[in-house]
Scaffold this motif. Structure first.
Motif, PDB file in Angstrom:
ATOM      1  N   UNK A  96      10.956   3.000  16.105  1.00  0.00           N
ATOM      2  CA  UNK A  96      11.923   2.284  15.276  1.00  0.00           C
ATOM      3  C   UNK A  96      12.594   3.220  14.277  1.00  0.00           C
ATOM      4  N   UNK A  97      11.792   4.111  13.676  1.00  0.00           N
ATOM      5  CA  UNK A  97      12.353   5.100  12.742  1.00  0.00           C
ATOM      6  C   UNK A  97      13.329   6.019  13.459  1.00  0.00           C
ATOM      7  N   UNK A  98      12.969   6.461  14.658  1.00  0.00           N
ATOM      8  CA  UNK A  98      13.836   7.358  15.420  1.00  0.00           C
ATOM      9  C   UNK A  98      15.171   6.704  15.750  1.00  0.00           C
ATOM     10  N   UNK A  99      15.126   5.450  16.203  1.00  0.00           N
ATOM     11  CA  UNK A  99      16.362   4.753  16.579  1.00  0.00           C
ATOM     12  C   UNK A  99      17.273   4.556  15.365  1.00  0.00           C
ATOM     13  N   UNK A 100      16.703   4.072  14.273  1.00  0.00           N
ATOM     14  CA  UNK A 100      17.518   3.796  13.086  1.00  0.00           C
ATOM     15  C   UNK A 100      18.062   5.081  12.466  1.00  0.00           C
ATOM     16  N   UNK A 121       0.848  -1.193   0.000  1.00  0.00           N
ATOM     17  CA  UNK A 121       0.000   0.000   0.000  1.00  0.00           C
ATOM     18  C   UNK A 121       0.887   1.247   0.000  1.00  0.00           C
ATOM     19  N   UNK A 122       0.494   2.241  -0.808  1.00  0.00           N
ATOM     20  CA  UNK A 122       1.237   3.502  -0.816  1.00  0.00           C
ATOM     21  C   UNK A 122       1.006   4.256   0.487  1.00  0.00           C
ATOM     22  N   UNK A 123       2.096   4.759   1.068  1.00  0.00           N
ATOM     23  CA  UNK A 123       2.024   5.458   2.348  1.00  0.00           C
ATOM     24  C   UNK A 123       2.711   6.812   2.208  1.00  0.00           C
ATOM     25  N   UNK A 124       1.980   7.873   2.589  1.00  0.00           N
ATOM     26  CA  UNK A 124       2.552   9.221   2.609  1.00  0.00           C
ATOM     27  C   UNK A 124       2.910   9.576   4.051  1.00  0.00           C
ATOM     28  N   UNK A 125       4.185   9.802   4.291  1.00  0.00           N
ATOM     29  CA  UNK A 125       4.672  10.063   5.639  1.00  0.00           C
ATOM     30  C   UNK A 125       5.470  11.363   5.647  1.00  0.00           C
ATOM     31  N   UNK A 126       5.249  12.168   6.687  1.00  0.00           N
ATOM     32  CA  UNK A 126       6.065  13.357   6.912  1.00  0.00           C
ATOM     33  C   UNK A 126       6.751  13.210   8.259  1.00  0.00           C
ATOM     34  N   UNK A 127       8.064  13.341   8.235  1.00  0.00           N
ATOM     35  CA  UNK A 127       8.874  13.176   9.435  1.00  0.00           C
ATOM     36  C   UNK A 127       9.414  14.543   9.861  1.00  0.00           C
ATOM     37  N   UNK A 128       9.235  14.877  11.141  1.00  0.00           N
ATOM     38  CA  UNK A 128       9.772  16.126  11.685  1.00  0.00           C
ATOM     39  C   UNK A 128      11.026  15.799  12.491  1.00  0.00           C
ATOM     40  N   UNK A 129      12.128  16.468  12.116  1.00  0.00           N
ATOM     41  CA  UNK A 129      13.430  16.174  12.718  1.00  0.00           C
ATOM     42  C   UNK A 129      13.997  17.441  13.344  1.00  0.00           C
ATOM     43  N   UNK A 130      14.491  17.325  14.577  1.00  0.00           N
ATOM     44  CA  UNK A 130      15.277  18.385  15.214  1.00  0.00           C
ATOM     45  C   UNK A 130      16.733  17.936  15.195  1.00  0.00           C
ATOM     46  N   UNK A 131      17.579  18.669  14.472  1.00  0.00           N
ATOM     47  CA  UNK A 131      18.950  18.218  14.264  1.00  0.00           C
ATOM     48  C   UNK A 131      19.941  19.337  14.576  1.00  0.00           C
ATOM     49  N   UNK A 175       1.434   2.691  15.515  1.00  0.00           N
ATOM     50  CA  UNK A 175       2.146   3.890  15.070  1.00  0.00           C
ATOM     51  C   UNK A 175       3.285   4.275  16.021  1.00  0.00           C
ATOM     52  N   UNK A 176       3.075   4.114  17.310  1.00  0.00           N
ATOM     53  CA  UNK A 176       4.119   4.459  18.273  1.00  0.00           C
ATOM     54  C   UNK A 176       5.356   3.588  18.086  1.00  0.00           C
ATOM     55  N   UNK A 177       5.155   2.297  17.853  1.00  0.00           N
ATOM     56  CA  UNK A 177       6.277   1.394  17.611  1.00  0.00           C
ATOM     57  C   UNK A 177       7.017   1.766  16.334  1.00  0.00           C
ATOM     58  N   UNK A 178       6.276   2.100  15.289  1.00  0.00           N
ATOM     59  CA  UNK A 178       6.892   2.507  14.020  1.00  0.00           C
ATOM     60  C   UNK A 178       7.723   3.769  14.217  1.00  0.00           C
ATOM     61  N   UNK A 179       7.160   4.752  14.928  1.00  0.00           N
ATOM     62  CA  UNK A 179       7.866   6.011  15.169  1.00  0.00           C
ATOM     63  C   UNK A 179       9.149   5.780  15.958  1.00  0.00           C
TER      64      UNK A 179
END
Length: 260
Positions: free
Chosen positions: A137-141, A74-84, A131-135
């Protein structure tokens, strides 16, 4: 002759060191809080040019939109907010290997890479319910990947997650079907309850008729007379509350009350 050359080079190097120290001192006095400077030296013949490169080391936000696919395609549109922010001690390496626009070159590419890798492990339903688990995992990686480029990620969060038009319509249709099924089940249960109530009422009427029949059989006309008296009492009570009712003594006619 060689000694003179080495002596000249030594004097020139000492002059560069002194000039660099003066420039560095001046830069330290003029830098804003949260900023660092990288000194870039370039030689043109016997001339030296000192160029300061200013880096903002404060934490800054950046939104990175990515379109990827889930485990069930399935196509997924995701926006990630990063503080760097960059690691201050690695600014020279960041400048020489990546450039001043390091965030433009690094963050979109590694974010797309990590998101595609993580999202592909979950199907569309799991992306919603977990969603919390996905977020996390994305943050750690992504934090681990950014560290290889000398970047620190203070926060990573999913701010937007939607699916393609076909999947969204399918989910909406499923929800409508579930609501219709719930409504139909409610109507059936209501009808069953009404049926049970009607049966109970009929059984009660039958039992009441049976009791009345038994009473008539045992008491004769006494019960009927009692019911007549009760009915007459109720009628008299209702008539007494009406303003348009006139009571006359028994055996008298209304005409007797009129003038002769």
């Amino acid at each position: 002759m060689a000694a003179k050359v080495f002596e000249s080079i030594g004097k020139f190097g000492l002059a560069l060191a002194v000039a660099g120290g003066v420039v560095n001192s001046a830069l330290n006095n003029r830098l804003d809080a949260g900023h660092r400077a990288v000194i870039f030296d370039r030689f043109r013949g016997v001339q030296d040019i000192v160029k300061p490169i200013i880096f903002d080391c404060r934490s800054r936000p950046r939104n990175v939109p990515v379109i990827t696919g889930s485990k069930d395609l399935q196509n997924v549109n995701i926006t990630l907010r990063i503080l760097f922010r960059p690691v201050a001690s690695q600014l020279p390496r960041i400048f020489t290997s990546i450039g001043e626009d390091y965030d433009e070159r690094v963050l979109p590419s590694i974010t797309t890479e990590i998101l595609k890798s993580v999202v592909a492990r979950f199907d569309a339903g799991e992306l919603i319910t977990q969603r919390e688990l996905v977020s996390r995992q994305v943050s750690d990686d992504l934090t681990e990947r950014a560290a290889t480029f000398g970047l620190i990620l203070d926060d990573v969060s999913l701010t937007h997650l939607t699916f393609g038009k076909e999947f969204t319509e399918a989910v909406e249709a499923k929800q409508v079907a579930q609501q219709e099924a719930e409504r139909a089940r409610f109507v059936v249960e209501k009808a069953e309850q009404q049926k049970k109530a009607a049966i109970i009422s009929a059984e009660g009427d039958s039992k009441a008729a049976e009791l009345i029949a038994n009473s008539l059989a045992t008491a004769g006309d006494g019960l009927i007379e009692l019911r007549k008296l009760e009915a007459a009492e109720d009628i008299a009570y209702q008539l007494s509350r009406s303003r348009n009712i006139t009571y006359l003594p028994a055996g008298q006619s209304v005409l007797l009350q009129l003038p002769q």
